[in-house]
Scaffold this active site. Structure first.
Site, short mmCIF file in Angstrom:
data_model
loop_
_atom_site.label_atom_id
_atom_site.label_comp_id
_atom_site.label_asym_id
_atom_site.label_seq_id
_atom_site.Cartn_x
_atom_site.Cartn_y
_atom_site.Cartn_z
N ASP A 102 28.97 37.95 34.79
CA ASP A 102 29.85 38.31 35.89
C ASP A 102 30.01 39.52 36.03
OD1 ASP A 102 31.54 38.03 37.99
OD2 ASP A 102 33.34 37.64 36.82
N HIS A 149 40.99 36.31 31.20
CA HIS A 149 39.96 35.42 30.43
C HIS A 149 39.07 36.25 29.66
CE1 HIS A 149 38.78 36.61 34.63
NE2 HIS A 149 37.60 37.30 33.98
N GLN A 212 33.84 31.84 31.71
CA GLN A 212 35.07 32.57 31.50
C GLN A 212 36.25 31.86 31.12
OE1 GLN A 212 34.38 34.25 35.23
NE2 GLN A 212 34.13 36.37 34.27
N ARG A 242 42.82 49.26 35.08
CA ARG A 242 42.74 48.19 36.28
C ARG A 242 43.03 46.67 35.55
NH1 ARG A 242 39.39 44.82 38.58
NH2 ARG A 242 39.38 44.18 40.67
N ASP A 244 42.58 43.26 35.65
CA ASP A 244 41.88 42.14 36.47
C ASP A 244 42.54 41.03 36.36
OD1 ASP A 244 39.44 41.37 38.02
OD2 ASP A 244 39.19 40.22 36.03
N GLU A 286 45.44 44.31 40.05
CA GLU A 286 44.49 43.51 40.92
C GLU A 286 45.07 42.23 40.97
OE1 GLU A 286 40.81 41.23 41.82
OE2 GLU A 286 41.89 40.97 39.91
N HIS A 353 33.14 46.30 44.81
CA HIS A 353 32.27 45.68 44.16
C HIS A 353 32.29 44.28 44.53
CE1 HIS A 353 35.79 45.24 41.80
NE2 HIS A 353 35.39 44.07 41.26
N ASP A 354 33.26 43.75 45.14
CA ASP A 354 33.52 42.49 45.53
C ASP A 354 33.08 42.28 47.34
OD1 ASP A 354 33.89 41.36 43.21
OD2 ASP A 354 36.07 41.52 43.34
#
Length: 575
Positions: A102, A149, A212, A242, A244, A286, A353-354
């Site tokens: 990922d 995760h 994950q 950051r 996540d 995030e 990036h998404d």
């Protein structure tokens, strides 16, 4: 249980109530030992400091180290390029050890940089050297830590799956049957069918990919070990993190397992630890949520320093597609975006990036369909059954430098700290070759790989030398805006006041997004023509003589008090 020093006693006074909310008096000696341990970190960092609210004054550049320029040595070589562009903070997308199923958000080791990002002869020390050189260039450095995760290859998880009695079993959420937390939505809809995965004769819980597994913050050792991971990197001089997937940390039966009160308690705990050891270390949330939920992650100034304004991004795209200013104005109204603590900050972005996310968490079904229909021009760009669009900024704006510049102008001049995604500064396109390569590599059809891909610097430099190229036109527009933005000082901290836009006959020009930014006695007016046709608006003050603050020619008739904006044009005016 003994606390060693007065400062540690003060910290214990702050942390113990948070601990009690989460765990009662369960394993309180663990907390005592941890508080005493923090003094070593604090002494190690003595003398180093970060300015208050530094994150309000930077322009962030987001990149994958390997895709940007191979490794940290390559990134180091490009620091002058980034400085010249006008950015002042680097957000390094996942760099920690990972099997890369990922894109690095599946972490295998929280305390190691991936070997492929490091020059072989320098090893892990190359990262610290890079951070020092970035600081010498005036660039802050933050990076991602996935705190919800890990990878299933993480040693904690490998131990946890060995037996029910293993000490690490309780680092994750295991059940004999997948019969818990059934009200939690499936985030990767269309990719995953369940939040549970079978391993042997038991099941583990996951909110994202099935490789994950979610961490179990009901175990206090997980909380303390995650704090230690932050502290490890503070010793290596990073400026922030950051965080996540922050909304999902705490799970409770009968809820959707998102934004629960104890999640905020965990974040407060992180913040107290970071503030004690290295004040002003950035903690960036995030949280893919509506603003009224995201602001809760600022707390009363005691949780995250900053958070992404996710809904603003799709509404900028809607405003341009509909040629109407209302979507942006409504999104930034107090009805949608509540006030935030004085020291807090929104981070804004156009692309990342998404995918261009259209989750119903923060757009309506009507908006989701409208934006998807307007911008998803190829079936391949579709993501999560219509809940997103996998496309680069230049693709979404049909490779038109005027529209790309317009979008950047809106983001860079509205309140918040702007984030530029690597390659967007020169109009990088979708990368289908990289997408196909990664689908084969990871075994998941994830169209977000389209918006990643490697930069080909020889080609980029060739295109930059040609003023007529899309690359050069986009780059010069953005660099010019960043230069003025850094000089003005008004955009990261100033107030926002909407301005009416009318024709000389007094009719509303709803296709013009107009506002004033004010701070410390300085005032800038920003005008944006969201339409594909020229508009002429009434304009009396301030007077404009030939060019705006960006050096762009402006058609202003001082006799008629009229200002004309070409299609998709923008201007910034010193007031």
């Amino acid at each position: 249980m003994e606390i060693k020093e007065n400062m540690s006693q003060e910290l214990m006074t702050l942390l113990r109530p948070l601990w009690h909310q989460l765990y009662g008096d369960k394993e309180l000696p663990l907390l005592v030992d941890f508080v005493n341990e923090l003094d070593r970190y604090k002494q190690q960092l003595a003398g180093s400091s970060l300015p208050q609210e530094w994150y309000k004054d930077v322009v962030v550049y987001s990149l994958y180290v390997d895709l940007f320029n191979e490794d940290f040595r390559g990134l180091e070589d490009k620091l002058p390029y980034l400085k010249e562009l006008g950015v002042s903070c680097l957000w390094l997308l996942p760099i920690l050890d990972s099997p890369m199923r990922d894109a690095g958000f599946d972490i295998r080791d929280y305390r190691r940089i991936r070997n492929d990002l490091l020059p072989e002869e320098e090893g892990q020390a190359a990262f610290v050297s890079f951070v020092d050189k970035a600081h010498e260039q005036g660039l802050r450095v933050i990076f991602d830590i996935a705190i919800n995760h890990t990878s299933e290859t993480h040693p904690w998880f490998q131990e946890s799956r060995k037996s029910r009695s293993n000490p690490y079993r309780d680092y994750y959420i295991w059940r004999d049957q997948p019969d818990q937390y059934l009200d939690a939505r499936i985030i990767f809809q269309g990719i995953e069918e369940s939040n549970w995965k079978q391993a042997g004769n038991a099941w583990f819980f996951h909110r994202f990919f099935d490789f994950q597994p979610d961490l179990n913050y009901r175990n206090p050792r997980v909380l303390l070990d995650m704090c230690r991971n932050f502290l490890f990197w503070l010793e290596r001089r990073v400026d922030g993190f950051r965080a996540d997937a922050i909304p999902y940390l705490w799970k409770e039966e009968g809820t959707d397992c998102e934004n629960l009160p104890h999640t905020h308690t965990i974040v407060k705990f992180f913040r107290q630890v970071l503030d004690y050891v290295q004040p002003n270390t950035l903690l960036l949330a995030e949280a893919c949520q509506k603003p009224h939920e995201v602001v809760k992650y600022f707390g009363s100034g005691d949780e995250c320093h900053a958070g992404y304004h996710f809904p603003l991004m799709p509404q900028i795209f809607k405003a341009i597609a509909s040629e109407q200013a209302e979507p942006v104005m409504r999104t930034l109204s107090e009805e949608v975006t509540p006030a935030i603590p004085p020291a807090a900050q929104w981070f804004t972005f156009l692309r990342c990036h998404d995918e261009l996310s259209l989750e119903l968490v923060y757009v309506t079904e009507e908006d989701r369909k409208y934006i998807h229909d307007a911008y998803c021009r190829q079936p391949l760009w579709n993501f999560r059954e219509g809940q997103g669009i996998s496309a680069r900024l230049a693709e979404l704006m049909e490779r038109d430098p005027r529209r790309i510049g317009l979008a950047f102008s809106i983001m860079l001049s509205l309140p918040g700290t702007p984030v530029i995604y690597y390659g967007d500064e020169f109009g990088k396109l979708n990368d289908e070759a990289y997408y196909n390569e990664q689908i084969h590599e990871v075994g998941k059809d994830d169209t977000r790989f389209l918006v990643r891909g490697r930069l080909q610097w020889e080609e980029v430099e060739k295109e930059l030398s040609n003023p007529a190229s899309l690359t050069a036109q986009v780059y010069s527009r953005l660099k010019n805006m960043l230069r003025f933005r850094s000089e003005a000082g008004v955009f990261g901290r100033g107030n926002l006041k909407w301005l009416p836009a009318t024709t000389t006959q007094g009719a509303s020009l709803n296709q013009v997004l107009a506002y004033r930014r004010e701070w410390a006695g300085k005032s800038i007016i920003c005008l944006h023509n969201l339409s594909g046709k020229a508009v002429t608006m009434s304009w009396s003050t301030p007077s404009i003589e030939g060019t705006d603050a960006l050096g762009q020619e402006v058609a202003y008739d001082s006799g008629k008090k009229e200002l004309s904006l070409p299609a998709w044009a923008y201007c910034w005016i010193n007031d």
